[in-house]
Design a protein around this motif. Structure first.
Motif, mmCIF file in Angstrom:
data_model
loop_
_atom_site.group_PDB
_atom_site.id
_atom_site.type_symbol
_atom_site.label_atom_id
_atom_site.label_comp_id
_atom_site.label_asym_id
_atom_site.label_seq_id
_atom_site.Cartn_x
_atom_site.Cartn_y
_atom_site.Cartn_z
ATOM 1 N N GLN A 157 0.849 -1.197 0.000
ATOM 2 C CA GLN A 157 0.000 0.000 0.000
ATOM 3 C C GLN A 157 0.882 1.245 0.000
ATOM 4 O OE1 GLN A 157 -2.953 -0.079 -0.647
ATOM 5 N NE2 GLN A 157 -4.060 1.677 0.183
ATOM 6 N N VAL A 158 0.351 2.289 -0.614
ATOM 7 C CA VAL A 158 1.075 3.555 -0.751
ATOM 8 C C VAL A 158 0.220 4.681 -0.191
ATOM 9 C CG1 VAL A 158 2.014 5.214 -2.409
ATOM 10 C CG2 VAL A 158 2.378 2.765 -2.757
ATOM 11 N N GLN A 159 0.865 5.601 0.482
ATOM 12 C CA GLN A 159 0.175 6.779 1.008
ATOM 13 C C GLN A 159 0.773 8.038 0.392
ATOM 14 O OE1 GLN A 159 1.762 4.561 3.422
ATOM 15 N NE2 GLN A 159 -0.086 3.319 3.193
ATOM 16 N N LEU A 160 -0.108 8.970 0.060
ATOM 17 C CA LEU A 160 0.301 10.300 -0.396
ATOM 18 C C LEU A 160 -0.158 11.299 0.654
ATOM 19 C CD1 LEU A 160 -0.761 10.192 -4.175
ATOM 20 C CD2 LEU A 160 1.426 9.551 -3.167
ATOM 21 N N VAL A 161 0.786 12.041 1.204
ATOM 22 C CA VAL A 161 0.463 13.000 2.263
ATOM 23 C C VAL A 161 0.808 14.401 1.777
ATOM 24 C CG1 VAL A 161 0.903 13.722 4.627
ATOM 25 C CG2 VAL A 161 0.872 11.278 4.044
ATOM 26 N N GLU A 162 -0.218 15.242 1.714
ATOM 27 C CA GLU A 162 -0.060 16.613 1.224
ATOM 28 C C GLU A 162 0.088 17.582 2.389
ATOM 29 O OE1 GLU A 162 -3.425 15.445 -2.030
ATOM 30 O OE2 GLU A 162 -3.595 15.575 0.142
ATOM 31 N N SER A 163 0.739 18.690 2.104
ATOM 32 C CA SER A 163 0.841 19.771 3.078
ATOM 33 C C SER A 163 1.055 21.081 2.337
ATOM 34 C CB SER A 163 1.994 19.524 4.058
ATOM 35 O OG SER A 163 3.220 19.455 3.373
ATOM 36 N N GLY A 164 0.824 22.187 3.050
ATOM 37 C CA GLY A 164 1.145 23.491 2.490
ATOM 38 C C GLY A 164 -0.027 24.340 2.080
ATOM 39 N N GLY A 165 -1.236 23.822 2.168
ATOM 40 C CA GLY A 165 -2.382 24.636 1.820
ATOM 41 C C GLY A 165 -2.641 25.707 2.872
ATOM 42 N N TYR A 174 -6.864 20.983 -3.383
ATOM 43 C CA TYR A 174 -5.809 20.484 -4.261
ATOM 44 C C TYR A 174 -5.445 19.058 -3.841
ATOM 45 C CZ TYR A 174 -5.178 25.025 -6.428
ATOM 46 O OH TYR A 174 -5.375 26.184 -7.153
ATOM 47 N N TYR A 175 -5.423 18.177 -4.828
ATOM 48 C CA TYR A 175 -5.155 16.766 -4.592
ATOM 49 C C TYR A 175 -3.871 16.339 -5.293
ATOM 50 C CZ TYR A 175 -10.067 16.491 -3.169
ATOM 51 O OH TYR A 175 -11.274 16.677 -2.541
ATOM 52 N N CYS A 176 -3.070 15.587 -4.580
ATOM 53 C CA CYS A 176 -1.888 14.963 -5.163
ATOM 54 C C CYS A 176 -2.297 13.639 -5.809
ATOM 55 C CB CYS A 176 -0.865 14.725 -4.056
ATOM 56 S SG CYS A 176 0.670 13.949 -4.601
ATOM 57 N N ASN A 177 -1.632 13.306 -6.897
ATOM 58 C CA ASN A 177 -1.936 12.069 -7.615
ATOM 59 C C ASN A 177 -0.631 11.454 -8.114
ATOM 60 O OD1 ASN A 177 -2.653 10.855 -10.600
ATOM 61 N ND2 ASN A 177 -4.261 10.456 -9.106
ATOM 62 N N ALA A 178 -0.550 10.141 -8.085
ATOM 63 C CA ALA A 178 0.693 9.494 -8.513
ATOM 64 C C ALA A 178 0.412 8.139 -9.153
ATOM 65 C CB ALA A 178 1.626 9.317 -7.324
ATOM 66 N N VAL A 236 -0.339 1.189 -9.995
ATOM 67 C CA VAL A 236 -1.583 1.630 -9.360
ATOM 68 C C VAL A 236 -1.573 3.152 -9.262
ATOM 69 C CG1 VAL A 236 -3.022 1.496 -7.286
ATOM 70 C CG2 VAL A 236 -1.706 -0.500 -8.018
ATOM 71 N N ASN A 237 -2.731 3.752 -9.476
ATOM 72 C CA ASN A 237 -2.886 5.195 -9.325
ATOM 73 C C ASN A 237 -3.401 5.508 -7.928
ATOM 74 O OD1 ASN A 237 -4.936 7.742 -9.734
ATOM 75 N ND2 ASN A 237 -3.062 7.914 -10.936
ATOM 76 N N TYR A 238 -2.759 6.474 -7.269
ATOM 77 C CA TYR A 238 -3.138 6.845 -5.906
ATOM 78 C C TYR A 238 -3.482 8.317 -5.822
ATOM 79 C CZ TYR A 238 -1.244 2.395 -4.244
ATOM 80 O OH TYR A 238 -1.007 1.057 -4.017
ATOM 81 N N TRP A 239 -4.353 8.631 -4.840
ATOM 82 C CA TRP A 239 -4.743 10.006 -4.555
ATOM 83 C C TRP A 239 -4.402 10.354 -3.117
ATOM 84 C CZ3 TRP A 239 -6.571 13.419 -8.105
ATOM 85 C CH2 TRP A 239 -7.073 12.906 -9.305
ATOM 86 N N GLY A 240 -4.030 11.614 -2.907
ATOM 87 C CA GLY A 240 -3.899 12.122 -1.558
ATOM 88 C C GLY A 240 -5.253 12.528 -1.010
#
Length: 120
Positions: free
Chosen positions: A1-9, A93-97, A107-111
């Protein structure tokens, strides 16, 4: 499993700047592409910018010349530097990878999303 963690908003006045960060962690072999999308209230989610291996970048017309996407490959992190912000940039705003896992599956992931609010 992969996690995307956003910050800075956050909240900023028109003309100001913000820098978003998104760090990917987990069972990662490689990441082909990382990008940022946004969704304003009542609107569809749209691509803001993305970056592929070799630092090939793509921007929405509405942000060209104002936003810059960059990537730290060693840290599996993508950044979005947003300058000259406008009220119409207000959105989540969403991160995507696109991640290739240790098991070699793609696999495509979303924050979880980070709110950016630009006041006039």
């Amino acid at each position: 499993q992969v996690q995307l963690v956003e910050s800075g908003g956050g909240l900023v006045q028109a003309g100001g700047s913000l820098r978003l960060s998104c760090a990917a962690s987990g069972s990662i072999f490689n990441i082909n592409r990382m990008g940022w999308y946004r969704q304003a209230p009542g609107k569809q989610r749209e691509l803001v910018a993305d970056i592929r291996s070799g630092d090939n970048t793509n921007y929405a017309d509405s942000v060209k010349g104002r936003f810059t996407i960059s990537r730290d490959y060693a840290k599996n992190t993508v950044y979005l530097q947003m300058n000259s912000l406008k009220p119409e940039d207000t959105a989540v705003y969403y991160c995507n990878a696109d991640v290739i896992s240790v098991g070699r599956s793609l696999v495509n992931y979303w924050g979880q999303g980070t709110q950016v609010t630009v006041s006039s």
